[in-house]
Design a protein around this motif. Sequence first.
Motif, mmCIF file in Angstrom:
data_model
loop_
_atom_site.group_PDB
_atom_site.id
_atom_site.type_symbol
_atom_site.label_atom_id
_atom_site.label_comp_id
_atom_site.label_asym_id
_atom_site.label_seq_id
_atom_site.Cartn_x
_atom_site.Cartn_y
_atom_site.Cartn_z
ATOM 1 N N SER A 177 0.823 -1.207 0.000
ATOM 2 C CA SER A 177 0.000 0.000 0.000
ATOM 3 C C SER A 177 0.860 1.262 0.000
ATOM 4 N N VAL A 178 1.965 1.226 0.740
ATOM 5 C CA VAL A 178 2.860 2.392 0.784
ATOM 6 C C VAL A 178 3.501 2.613 -0.577
ATOM 7 N N LEU A 179 3.976 1.530 -1.206
ATOM 8 C CA LEU A 179 4.596 1.667 -2.520
ATOM 9 C C LEU A 179 3.585 2.151 -3.550
ATOM 10 N N ALA A 180 2.380 1.610 -3.498
ATOM 11 C CA ALA A 180 1.344 2.046 -4.436
ATOM 12 C C ALA A 180 1.089 3.541 -4.306
ATOM 13 N N ALA A 187 -3.429 -0.054 -5.237
ATOM 14 C CA ALA A 187 -2.753 -1.263 -4.773
ATOM 15 C C ALA A 187 -3.083 -2.468 -5.647
ATOM 16 N N LYS A 188 -4.339 -2.557 -6.116
ATOM 17 C CA LYS A 188 -4.721 -3.681 -6.971
ATOM 18 C C LYS A 188 -3.998 -3.617 -8.319
ATOM 19 N N THR A 189 -3.790 -2.394 -8.819
ATOM 20 C CA THR A 189 -3.053 -2.234 -10.076
ATOM 21 C C THR A 189 -1.609 -2.695 -9.913
ATOM 22 N N ARG A 192 -1.388 -6.461 -9.793
ATOM 23 C CA ARG A 192 -1.516 -7.060 -11.124
ATOM 24 C C ARG A 192 -0.216 -6.925 -11.927
ATOM 25 N N ILE A 193 0.460 -5.787 -11.787
ATOM 26 C CA ILE A 193 1.718 -5.572 -12.504
ATOM 27 C C ILE A 193 2.748 -6.625 -12.099
ATOM 28 N N PHE A 194 2.921 -6.809 -10.798
ATOM 29 C CA PHE A 194 3.922 -7.772 -10.332
ATOM 30 C C PHE A 194 3.539 -9.194 -10.719
ATOM 31 N N GLN A 195 2.271 -9.547 -10.573
ATOM 32 C CA GLN A 195 1.849 -10.898 -10.899
ATOM 33 C C GLN A 195 2.015 -11.174 -12.395
ATOM 34 N N ARG A 196 1.670 -10.205 -13.224
ATOM 35 C CA ARG A 196 1.736 -10.383 -14.671
ATOM 36 C C ARG A 196 3.178 -10.427 -15.174
ATOM 37 N N GLU A 197 4.039 -9.573 -14.641
ATOM 38 C CA GLU A 197 5.362 -9.405 -15.218
ATOM 39 C C GLU A 197 6.456 -10.193 -14.514
ATOM 40 N N THR A 198 6.203 -10.667 -13.297
ATOM 41 C CA THR A 198 7.228 -11.437 -12.587
ATOM 42 C C THR A 198 6.756 -12.827 -12.195
ATOM 43 N N GLY A 199 5.433 -13.058 -12.246
ATOM 44 C CA GLY A 199 4.905 -14.338 -11.798
ATOM 45 C C GLY A 199 4.835 -14.461 -10.292
#
Length: 272
Positions: A177-180, A187-189, A192-199
């Motif tokens: 949440s802090v990084l977002a 935070a949901k975006t 999704r970025i980390f899950q999509r691009e790093t697995g």
Amino acid sequence: MAFITQQDVFDPDILPAPLLGIAAELAKHDSEEHEHRRAQLLYAARGCMTVTLADRWLILPPMRCLWIPGGIRHRVQLHGQVAYRSIYLEPALAPNMSHECAILAANPLLAAVIERIAYWPLNQVIECPSARDLVPVLVNELHMARLESTGLILPCDSRLALWLEDLDRHDELPGLSVLAQQLNLHAKTLTRIFQRETGLSYQQWSQQWRLMRAIALLAEMPSVSSVAQRLGFSSDSAFIAFFRQFTGTTPKRFMKGDERETTGAETHAGGE
């Protein structure tokens, strides 16, 4: 002797020998991004290196080696004082090796072969026919070496680019949440970025980053306690438990190159 200094400029692609090596004692060295036609094998009996590729960040602890196929752009940074060894091979000498970068455990024989080649005169394979006998030993040991995982896939979303560039200046990462909020994202975006691009989820990714940061600091700092405190662990035992969870061994054993406890079949760098 192929021993170089911090100030030397070295280009393996202009030399005639199909296999050659260099040795150096380097500190806080940065190769900047580059590539070469030959495949490269990086190794350090002492000290630690990080290697940045287009899509991932790798850390090379002591007693491991990194296979870099020819033509791959990479940047090598050295942490603390490093006993640097680098072997360069014509691609035809190891045609069945991986076409991807791979971190390999260096057993005593592989380490000894690397050390021997690193101190050869640069034209040794040409002038001394018996030196060529060591080439198949090197290639065979590379094929048999155990693969290790001390890498981290980097998300390529442009909204994270500046944050990623600054990562090596930090010892702890913010929560999701802090990084977002810092990146002006939901935070949901970000999830999704980390899950999509790093697995990986952001939590998994940040834990792997923390492990790699710990390895880099262990190569520079005098004690496990110093690293544990630097990384914000509540105690030495908490840090050791974290380290063992991801590597199967203690920080001291890991940095000495002791093999972790493994179960089941091992994975190797070459062939089936």
